[in-house]
Design a protein around this motif. Structure first.
Motif, mmCIF file in Angstrom:
data_model
loop_
_atom_site.group_PDB
_atom_site.id
_atom_site.type_symbol
_atom_site.label_atom_id
_atom_site.label_comp_id
_atom_site.label_asym_id
_atom_site.label_seq_id
_atom_site.Cartn_x
_atom_site.Cartn_y
_atom_site.Cartn_z
ATOM 1 N N HIS A 1 5.053 6.053 3.718
ATOM 2 C CA HIS A 1 4.522 5.696 5.033
ATOM 3 C C HIS A 1 5.610 5.693 6.106
ATOM 4 N N TYR B 1 -4.551 7.728 2.950
ATOM 5 C CA TYR B 1 -4.053 7.296 1.644
ATOM 6 C C TYR B 1 -5.232 7.098 0.704
ATOM 7 N N THR C 1 -6.876 3.317 -2.422
ATOM 8 C CA THR C 1 -6.417 2.033 -1.897
ATOM 9 C C THR C 1 -7.328 0.866 -2.286
ATOM 10 N N ASN D 1 -1.585 -2.309 1.059
ATOM 11 C CA ASN D 1 -2.701 -2.621 1.951
ATOM 12 C C ASN D 1 -2.321 -3.710 2.944
ATOM 13 N N LEU E 1 -0.037 -2.236 5.676
ATOM 14 C CA LEU E 1 -0.762 -1.457 6.688
ATOM 15 C C LEU E 1 -1.494 -2.375 7.650
ATOM 16 N N SER E 2 -2.069 -3.440 7.132
ATOM 17 C CA SER E 2 -2.798 -4.393 7.973
ATOM 18 C C SER E 2 -1.890 -5.012 9.033
ATOM 19 N N ILE F 1 -6.234 1.396 11.802
ATOM 20 C CA ILE F 1 -6.629 1.695 10.427
ATOM 21 C C ILE F 1 -8.120 1.462 10.188
ATOM 22 N N SER F 2 -8.616 2.160 9.181
ATOM 23 C CA SER F 2 -9.950 1.902 8.641
ATOM 24 C C SER F 2 -9.896 2.168 7.145
ATOM 25 N N GLN F 3 -10.227 1.136 6.364
ATOM 26 C CA GLN F 3 -10.258 1.284 4.905
ATOM 27 C C GLN F 3 -11.706 1.533 4.495
ATOM 28 N N GLY G 1 -11.506 4.412 -2.639
ATOM 29 C CA GLY G 1 -10.946 3.753 -1.470
ATOM 30 C C GLY G 1 -10.041 4.694 -0.714
ATOM 31 N N THR H 1 -7.907 4.946 2.906
ATOM 32 C CA THR H 1 -7.456 4.288 4.124
ATOM 33 C C THR H 1 -6.995 5.324 5.131
ATOM 34 N N CYS I 1 -5.260 6.103 8.692
ATOM 35 C CA CYS I 1 -4.310 5.546 9.662
ATOM 36 C C CYS I 1 -4.134 6.523 10.798
#
Length: 243
Positions: free
Chosen positions: A170, A185, A188, A216, A219-220, A227-229, A235, A237, A239
């Motif tokens: 990242h 990614y 996740t 995770n 990233l938060s 972001i959106s997971q 999963g 994610t 970015c």
């Protein structure tokens, strides 16, 4: 891409967690209604070619792939990176989605798996867009960063490689992807184990699970990205670099 031993749940775990949707029927409905009817024939062929591979669970799921195609088109991606290629499903969908003069730097340590899907990529006529590099991902990213012209220049990156290096990937990718560009990614949610107590996790899944949980959280807390997971596949994610 993850090692087969860490990515494949055992029978005991299958009884605990059976897909992120918790319903095989609902997933099948989504696939048959919205995904399979629009999936290009070459992608179907790579899925079929990988069906009997001992690490077939590493293949990008077609529902996640459909979302990736939409994102590639929305941002008009042209210059891209893929870290973790396996047999080439996500690589092929990217090659089919970007312009004819677009480029993908495709990185993997396993050329043999890539060569399983390569004849299909070649038949689809998009092999000229792909620069396959057989090497560890971090090593290749470091080489790219040696050239200042590569900084802030990539539109899109998909990462599906060694989970314990996601944080390291990242930081390097944030220098390579342009403002407004996307980094995706995979895995996740790690078979849903990120939300389960440690006592329920098969031992061979704990190492990558712990790294995914840490990633995770990082990233938060990263103000440089939006972001959106998304609970597709295992999963995904998304970015978007803000600055």
């Amino acid at each position: 891409m993850e090692e087969a031993t860490s990515g494949e749940p055992n029978e005991e775990f299958r009884k605990i967690k059976k897909g992120l949707l918790q319903s095989d029927e609902l997933l099948q409905y989504i696939l048959e209604t919205s995904v399979y009817p629009r999936e290009p024939q070459p992608l179907k062929e790579i899925r079929d070619a990988t069906a009997h591979h001992q690490r077939k669970l590493m293949l990008t799921t077609p529902d996640a792939g459909q979302l990736m195609v939409l994102l590639l088109k929305l941002i008009n991606a042209k210059k891209t990176i893929e870290i973790g290629v396996f047999t080439g499903y996500s690589l092929l969908l990217t090659a089919l989605s970007i312009p004819d003069d677009g480029k993908i730097i495709a990185i993997d340590i396993d050329r043999e798996a890539f060569e399983l899907g390569y004849p299909i990529i070649e038949k689809a006529g998009v092999q000229h867009k792909i620069d396959f590099i057989e090497a560890p991902g971090l090593e290749v990213l470091d080489r790219l960063l040696e050239d200042p012209n590569n900084e802030d220049s990539f539109d899109y990156v998909f990462v599906d490689a060694d989970k314990d290096n996601y944080i390291n990937y990242h930081e390097k990718l944030m220098r390579l992807v342009k403002i407004g560009g996307l980094i995706l990614y995979d895995n996740t949610l790690w078979f849903g184990t990120v939300a389960l107590p440690n006592c329920l996790i098969p031992e061979k899944m704990k190492y990558d699970r712990d790294h995914i949980i840490e990633f995770n959280k990082s990233l938060s807390n990263d103000s440089r990205i939006q972001i959106s997971q998304v609970p597709v596949g295992d999963g995904l994610t998304i970015c978007r670099r803000l600055y």
